[in-house]
Design a protein around this motif. Structure first.
Motif, mmCIF file in Angstrom:
data_model
loop_
_atom_site.group_PDB
_atom_site.id
_atom_site.type_symbol
_atom_site.label_atom_id
_atom_site.label_comp_id
_atom_site.label_asym_id
_atom_site.label_seq_id
_atom_site.Cartn_x
_atom_site.Cartn_y
_atom_site.Cartn_z
ATOM 1 N N THR A 56 0.873 36.914 -11.777
ATOM 2 C CA THR A 56 1.334 38.273 -11.476
ATOM 3 C C THR A 56 1.141 39.154 -12.711
ATOM 4 O O THR A 56 1.180 38.658 -13.849
ATOM 5 N N PRO A 57 0.948 40.444 -12.499
ATOM 6 C CA PRO A 57 0.829 41.355 -13.635
ATOM 7 C C PRO A 57 2.061 41.326 -14.538
ATOM 8 O O PRO A 57 1.943 41.406 -15.764
ATOM 9 N N GLU A 58 3.237 41.171 -13.931
ATOM 10 C CA GLU A 58 4.479 41.131 -14.708
ATOM 11 C C GLU A 58 4.512 39.916 -15.628
ATOM 12 O O GLU A 58 4.892 40.010 -16.803
ATOM 13 N N TYR A 59 4.112 38.774 -15.095
ATOM 14 C CA TYR A 59 4.084 37.542 -15.891
ATOM 15 C C TYR A 59 3.075 37.677 -17.030
ATOM 16 O O TYR A 59 3.377 37.349 -18.182
ATOM 17 N N LEU A 60 1.869 38.154 -16.714
ATOM 18 C CA LEU A 60 0.840 38.308 -17.742
ATOM 19 C C LEU A 60 1.290 39.289 -18.812
ATOM 20 O O LEU A 60 1.134 39.032 -20.009
ATOM 21 N N SER A 61 1.872 40.396 -18.400
ATOM 22 C CA SER A 61 2.344 41.400 -19.350
ATOM 23 C C SER A 61 3.375 40.815 -20.307
ATOM 24 O O SER A 61 3.295 40.989 -21.525
ATOM 25 N N SER A 62 4.333 40.105 -19.756
ATOM 26 C CA SER A 62 5.402 39.511 -20.553
ATOM 27 C C SER A 62 4.853 38.459 -21.514
ATOM 28 O O SER A 62 5.176 38.450 -22.710
ATOM 29 N N LEU A 63 4.024 37.569 -21.005
ATOM 30 C CA LEU A 63 3.447 36.502 -21.819
ATOM 31 C C LEU A 63 2.520 37.074 -22.896
ATOM 32 O O LEU A 63 2.559 36.644 -24.052
ATOM 33 N N PHE A 64 1.712 38.042 -22.517
ATOM 34 C CA PHE A 64 0.769 38.672 -23.452
ATOM 35 C C PHE A 64 1.535 39.317 -24.607
ATOM 36 O O PHE A 64 1.200 39.119 -25.779
ATOM 37 N N ASN A 65 2.562 40.064 -24.274
ATOM 38 C CA ASN A 65 3.374 40.741 -25.288
ATOM 39 C C ASN A 65 4.075 39.729 -26.192
ATOM 40 O O ASN A 65 4.115 39.892 -27.417
ATOM 41 N N LYS A 66 4.614 38.688 -25.600
ATOM 42 C CA LYS A 66 5.332 37.655 -26.358
ATOM 43 C C LYS A 66 4.398 36.951 -27.345
ATOM 44 O O LYS A 66 4.755 36.711 -28.492
ATOM 45 N N GLU A 67 3.189 36.619 -26.894
ATOM 46 C CA GLU A 67 2.290 35.818 -27.719
ATOM 47 C C GLU A 67 1.452 36.634 -28.705
ATOM 48 O O GLU A 67 1.089 36.122 -29.761
ATOM 49 N N THR A 68 1.137 37.866 -28.357
ATOM 50 C CA THR A 68 0.298 38.669 -29.263
ATOM 51 C C THR A 68 1.102 39.675 -30.071
ATOM 52 O O THR A 68 0.614 40.199 -31.064
ATOM 53 N N LYS A 94 1.805 42.502 -28.911
ATOM 54 C CA LYS A 94 1.296 43.804 -28.469
ATOM 55 C C LYS A 94 1.291 43.845 -26.957
ATOM 56 O O LYS A 94 1.107 42.827 -26.298
ATOM 57 N N SER A 95 1.431 45.044 -26.434
ATOM 58 C CA SER A 95 1.277 45.192 -24.986
ATOM 59 C C SER A 95 -0.208 45.081 -24.642
ATOM 60 O O SER A 95 -1.081 45.273 -25.496
ATOM 61 N N PHE A 96 -0.480 44.797 -23.387
ATOM 62 C CA PHE A 96 -1.857 44.743 -22.905
ATOM 63 C C PHE A 96 -2.561 46.065 -23.202
ATOM 64 O O PHE A 96 -3.682 46.088 -23.708
#
Length: 136
Positions: free
Chosen positions: A59-71, A73-75
């Protein structure tokens, strides 16, 4: 490769570094690693978080959260920074007009490209950056 000028040597060096960095192991999850790969492959297009998420079957929400947590930065910020970094390369190494560079990196509206360029670099317009950083 037959290197004949200092600029060719510099280009070869930076290409080597780029390739080497791409081979480094990532601390990111497979999902974020694949998302970053897709962003790098498609930044010139009008890509979105939703499209990347769909391609990765999350889901976009999951990717957004994981992306922000790991990088950290926001997408959106990651995509903007990547695009503007590419714009900086074009501005210093080509004779392309600012609007052409904007289109090449995924910004069809020259005013929006200038706005994002200033947001990321603090310099506007992109032509000013080009004058300050032109390689000889």
């Amino acid at each position: 490769m037959n290197v004949q000028t200092p600029n060719e040597l510099e280009d070869m060096f930076y290409n080597f570094i780029k390739i080497f960095k791409e081979l480094e192991p990532s601390n990111n999850s497979l999902v974020v690693y694949k998302a970053i790969s897709l962003i790098k492959d498609k930044y010139e297009e009008g890509i979105s978080l939703k499209e990347i998420a769909n391609e990765l079957n999350v889901t976009p929400e999951y990717l957004s959260s994981l992306f922000n947590k790991e990088t950290g930065k926001s997408f959106t910020l990651y995509l903007k920074q990547l695009r503007i970094h590419k714009a900086q390369e074009y501005l210093t190494k080509s004779e392309m007009k600012s609007y052409e560079i904007g289109e090449k990196i995924g910004y069809t509206d020259p005013k929006y490209f200038t706005k994002v360029f200033k947001e990321i670099t603090g310099i506007t317009p992109p032509a000013t950056y080009k004058k300050l950083n032109k390689t000889k």
